[in-house]
Design a protein around this motif. Structure first.
Motif, PDB file in Angstrom:
ATOM      1  N   ARG A  24      -8.458 -11.438  -5.320  1.00  0.00           N
ATOM      2  CA  ARG A  24      -8.798 -10.099  -4.672  1.00  0.00           C
ATOM      3  C   ARG A  24      -7.933  -9.085  -5.284  1.00  0.00           C
ATOM      4  NH1 ARG A  24      -9.237 -10.341   1.313  1.00  0.00           N
ATOM      5  NH2 ARG A  24      -7.019 -10.345   0.965  1.00  0.00           N
ATOM      6  N   SER A  25      -6.709  -9.212  -5.371  1.00  0.00           N
ATOM      7  CA  SER A  25      -5.795  -8.281  -5.371  1.00  0.00           C
ATOM      8  C   SER A  25      -5.513  -8.277  -7.201  1.00  0.00           C
ATOM      9  CB  SER A  25      -4.136  -8.949  -5.108  1.00  0.00           C
ATOM     10  OG  SER A  25      -4.195  -8.899  -3.890  1.00  0.00           O
ATOM     11  N   LYS A  26      -5.749  -9.072  -7.933  1.00  0.00           N
ATOM     12  CA  LYS A  26      -5.593  -8.730  -9.208  1.00  0.00           C
ATOM     13  C   LYS A  26      -6.871  -8.068  -9.778  1.00  0.00           C
ATOM     14  CE  LYS A  26      -4.783  -9.576 -13.444  1.00  0.00           C
ATOM     15  NZ  LYS A  26      -3.608  -8.787 -14.270  1.00  0.00           N
ATOM     16  N   LEU A  27      -8.165  -8.444  -9.156  1.00  0.00           N
ATOM     17  CA  LEU A  27      -9.513  -7.760  -9.577  1.00  0.00           C
ATOM     18  C   LEU A  27      -9.368  -6.191  -8.941  1.00  0.00           C
ATOM     19  CD1 LEU A  27     -12.004  -7.707 -10.575  1.00  0.00           C
ATOM     20  CD2 LEU A  27     -12.960  -8.327  -8.254  1.00  0.00           C
ATOM     21  N   TRP A  28      -8.674  -5.861  -7.602  1.00  0.00           N
ATOM     22  CA  TRP A  28      -8.726  -4.493  -7.341  1.00  0.00           C
ATOM     23  C   TRP A  28      -7.744  -3.856  -8.413  1.00  0.00           C
ATOM     24  CZ3 TRP A  28      -4.486  -1.379  -6.264  1.00  0.00           C
ATOM     25  CH2 TRP A  28      -4.670  -0.124  -5.669  1.00  0.00           C
ATOM     26  N   LYS A  29      -6.771  -4.353  -8.910  1.00  0.00           N
ATOM     27  CA  LYS A  29      -5.695  -3.763  -9.962  1.00  0.00           C
ATOM     28  C   LYS A  29      -6.436  -3.528 -11.297  1.00  0.00           C
ATOM     29  CE  LYS A  29      -1.358  -4.466 -12.143  1.00  0.00           C
ATOM     30  NZ  LYS A  29      -1.516  -4.219 -13.469  1.00  0.00           N
ATOM     31  N   MET A  30      -7.298  -4.488 -11.735  1.00  0.00           N
ATOM     32  CA  MET A  30      -8.060  -4.444 -12.673  1.00  0.00           C
ATOM     33  C   MET A  30      -9.066  -3.313 -12.720  1.00  0.00           C
ATOM     34  SD  MET A  30      -8.639  -8.362 -13.651  1.00  0.00           S
ATOM     35  CE  MET A  30      -9.819  -8.205 -15.201  1.00  0.00           C
ATOM     36  N   LEU A  31      -9.730  -3.124 -11.562  1.00  0.00           N
ATOM     37  CA  LEU A  31     -10.660  -1.944 -11.250  1.00  0.00           C
ATOM     38  C   LEU A  31     -10.073  -0.673 -11.165  1.00  0.00           C
ATOM     39  CD1 LEU A  31     -13.293  -3.935  -9.014  1.00  0.00           C
ATOM     40  CD2 LEU A  31     -13.584  -3.476 -11.384  1.00  0.00           C
ATOM     41  N   ASN A  32      -9.220  -0.485 -10.095  1.00  0.00           N
ATOM     42  CA  ASN A  32      -8.453   0.835  -9.937  1.00  0.00           C
ATOM     43  C   ASN A  32      -7.126   1.154 -10.600  1.00  0.00           C
ATOM     44  OD1 ASN A  32     -10.499   1.068  -7.486  1.00  0.00           O
ATOM     45  ND2 ASN A  32      -9.716  -0.951  -6.878  1.00  0.00           N
ATOM     46  N   VAL A  33      -6.205   0.267 -10.860  1.00  0.00           N
ATOM     47  CA  VAL A  33      -5.263   0.825 -11.527  1.00  0.00           C
ATOM     48  C   VAL A  33      -5.189   0.734 -13.006  1.00  0.00           C
ATOM     49  CG1 VAL A  33      -2.698   0.150 -11.916  1.00  0.00           C
ATOM     50  CG2 VAL A  33      -3.793  -0.217  -9.710  1.00  0.00           C
ATOM     51  N   ASP A  34      -5.555  -0.443 -13.549  1.00  0.00           N
ATOM     52  CA  ASP A  34      -5.769  -0.482 -15.075  1.00  0.00           C
ATOM     53  C   ASP A  34      -6.798   0.019 -15.630  1.00  0.00           C
ATOM     54  OD1 ASP A  34      -3.443  -2.095 -14.800  1.00  0.00           O
ATOM     55  OD2 ASP A  34      -4.221  -3.789 -14.945  1.00  0.00           O
ATOM     56  N   GLN A  35      -8.021   0.224 -14.656  1.00  0.00           N
ATOM     57  CA  GLN A  35      -9.587   0.790 -15.035  1.00  0.00           C
ATOM     58  C   GLN A  35      -9.962   0.071 -16.364  1.00  0.00           C
ATOM     59  OE1 GLN A  35      -9.038   4.897 -14.840  1.00  0.00           O
ATOM     60  NE2 GLN A  35      -9.310   4.656 -12.665  1.00  0.00           N
ATOM     61  N   VAL A  36      -9.580  -1.208 -16.478  1.00  0.00           N
ATOM     62  CA  VAL A  36     -10.219  -2.112 -17.824  1.00  0.00           C
ATOM     63  C   VAL A  36     -11.703  -2.446 -17.340  1.00  0.00           C
ATOM     64  CG1 VAL A  36      -8.182  -2.867 -18.430  1.00  0.00           C
ATOM     65  CG2 VAL A  36      -9.388  -4.244 -16.663  1.00  0.00           C
ATOM     66  N   ILE A  37     -12.365  -2.445 -16.269  1.00  0.00           N
ATOM     67  CA  ILE A  37     -13.734  -2.854 -15.917  1.00  0.00           C
ATOM     68  C   ILE A  37     -14.358  -1.618 -15.062  1.00  0.00           C
ATOM     69  CG2 ILE A  37     -15.273  -4.131 -15.107  1.00  0.00           C
ATOM     70  CD1 ILE A  37     -13.206  -6.444 -15.229  1.00  0.00           C
ATOM     71  N   PRO A  38     -15.382  -0.801 -15.805  1.00  0.00           N
ATOM     72  CA  PRO A  38     -15.746   0.111 -14.647  1.00  0.00           C
ATOM     73  C   PRO A  38     -16.445  -0.451 -13.543  1.00  0.00           C
ATOM     74  CG  PRO A  38     -16.734   0.400 -16.918  1.00  0.00           C
ATOM     75  CD  PRO A  38     -16.127  -0.823 -16.921  1.00  0.00           C
ATOM     76  N   SER A  39     -16.385   0.122 -12.226  1.00  0.00           N
ATOM     77  CA  SER A  39     -17.037  -0.165 -11.048  1.00  0.00           C
ATOM     78  C   SER A  39     -17.749   1.048 -10.451  1.00  0.00           C
ATOM     79  CB  SER A  39     -15.976  -0.738 -10.063  1.00  0.00           C
ATOM     80  OG  SER A  39     -15.088   0.327  -9.775  1.00  0.00           O
ATOM     81  N   TYR A  40     -18.634   0.622  -9.625  1.00  0.00           N
ATOM     82  CA  TYR A  40     -19.769   1.634  -8.858  1.00  0.00           C
ATOM     83  C   TYR A  40     -19.657   1.524  -7.671  1.00  0.00           C
ATOM     84  CZ  TYR A  40     -21.009   1.745 -14.095  1.00  0.00           C
ATOM     85  OH  TYR A  40     -20.832   1.738 -15.355  1.00  0.00           O
ATOM     86  N   ARG A  41     -19.613   2.675  -7.025  1.00  0.00           N
ATOM     87  CA  ARG A  41     -19.748   2.682  -5.254  1.00  0.00           C
ATOM     88  C   ARG A  41     -21.051   2.810  -5.206  1.00  0.00           C
ATOM     89  NH1 ARG A  41     -16.645   2.159  -1.096  1.00  0.00           N
ATOM     90  NH2 ARG A  41     -14.773   2.248  -2.332  1.00  0.00           N
ATOM     91  N   ILE A  42     -21.776   2.008  -4.437  1.00  0.00           N
ATOM     92  CA  ILE A  42     -23.327   2.025  -4.013  1.00  0.00           C
ATOM     93  C   ILE A  42     -23.175   2.097  -2.265  1.00  0.00           C
ATOM     94  CG2 ILE A  42     -25.547   1.098  -4.079  1.00  0.00           C
ATOM     95  CD1 ILE A  42     -24.672  -0.017  -6.866  1.00  0.00           C
ATOM     96  N   GLY A  43     -23.256   3.213  -1.530  1.00  0.00           N
ATOM     97  CA  GLY A  43     -23.052   3.183  -0.360  1.00  0.00           C
ATOM     98  C   GLY A  43     -21.680   2.939   0.049  1.00  0.00           C
ATOM     99  N   ARG A  44     -21.538   1.989   0.852  1.00  0.00           N
ATOM    100  CA  ARG A  44     -20.117   1.356   0.984  1.00  0.00           C
ATOM    101  C   ARG A  44     -19.677   0.178   0.134  1.00  0.00           C
ATOM    102  NH1 ARG A  44     -19.547   0.649   7.399  1.00  0.00           N
ATOM    103  NH2 ARG A  44     -17.559   0.411   6.977  1.00  0.00           N
ATOM    104  N   LYS A  45     -20.280  -0.186  -0.721  1.00  0.00           N
ATOM    105  CA  LYS A  45     -20.111  -1.357  -1.350  1.00  0.00           C
ATOM    106  C   LYS A  45     -19.897  -0.942  -2.755  1.00  0.00           C
ATOM    107  CE  LYS A  45     -22.549  -4.171   1.452  1.00  0.00           C
ATOM    108  NZ  LYS A  45     -22.023  -5.167   2.285  1.00  0.00           N
ATOM    109  N   VAL A  46     -18.863  -1.776  -3.328  1.00  0.00           N
ATOM    110  CA  VAL A  46     -18.454  -1.702  -4.594  1.00  0.00           C
ATOM    111  C   VAL A  46     -19.050  -2.708  -5.561  1.00  0.00           C
ATOM    112  CG1 VAL A  46     -16.335  -1.510  -6.275  1.00  0.00           C
ATOM    113  CG2 VAL A  46     -16.250  -0.460  -3.974  1.00  0.00           C
ATOM    114  N   ARG A  47     -19.664  -2.197  -6.763  1.00  0.00           N
ATOM    115  CA  ARG A  47     -20.375  -3.189  -7.364  1.00  0.00           C
ATOM    116  C   ARG A  47     -19.888  -3.156  -8.832  1.00  0.00           C
ATOM    117  NH1 ARG A  47     -21.150  -5.910  -3.633  1.00  0.00           N
ATOM    118  NH2 ARG A  47     -23.373  -5.623  -2.338  1.00  0.00           N
ATOM    119  N   VAL A  48     -19.893  -4.183  -9.765  1.00  0.00           N
ATOM    120  CA  VAL A  48     -19.512  -4.372 -11.190  1.00  0.00           C
ATOM    121  C   VAL A  48     -21.078  -4.628 -11.980  1.00  0.00           C
ATOM    122  CG1 VAL A  48     -18.267  -5.139 -13.043  1.00  0.00           C
ATOM    123  CG2 VAL A  48     -17.286  -4.919 -10.758  1.00  0.00           C
ATOM    124  N   LYS A  49     -21.222  -3.740 -12.979  1.00  0.00           N
ATOM    125  CA  LYS A  49     -22.402  -4.072 -13.661  1.00  0.00           C
ATOM    126  C   LYS A  49     -22.208  -5.089 -14.844  1.00  0.00           C
ATOM    127  CE  LYS A  49     -23.665  -0.428 -16.284  1.00  0.00           C
ATOM    128  NZ  LYS A  49     -24.422   0.658 -16.814  1.00  0.00           N
TER     129      LYS A  49
END
Length: 66
Positions: A24-49
């Motif tokens: 979970r921590s590594k994925l959070w870093k990839m999505l939010n800090v490094d931003q190597v994978i775009p993520s999308y907030r749909i309501g309260r949920k975060v999704r990856v295409k």
């Protein structure tokens, strides 16, 4: 009028963790800090295409072959 694409696939963060084999921590870093994978907030949920995840994995394979 263009409709919403029916073949659009989004993964939850848990599914993305399982696919990539990271925690979970590594994925959070990839999505939010490094931003190597775009993520999308749909309501309260975060999704990856699916296409974004596939593109990321292909880029990792290309780098490992070089």
């Amino acid at each position: 009028m263009a409709g919403f694409p029916k073949n659009l696939k989004f993964y939850s963060l848990t599914e993305t963790q399982d696919i990539l084999g990271v925690g979970r921590s590594k994925l959070w870093k990839m999505l939010n800090v490094d931003q190597v994978i775009p993520s999308y907030r749909i309501g309260r949920k975060v999704r990856v295409k699916h296409e974004d995840l596939e593109e990321f994995m292909n880029s990792c394979l290309k780098k490992s072959k070089e």
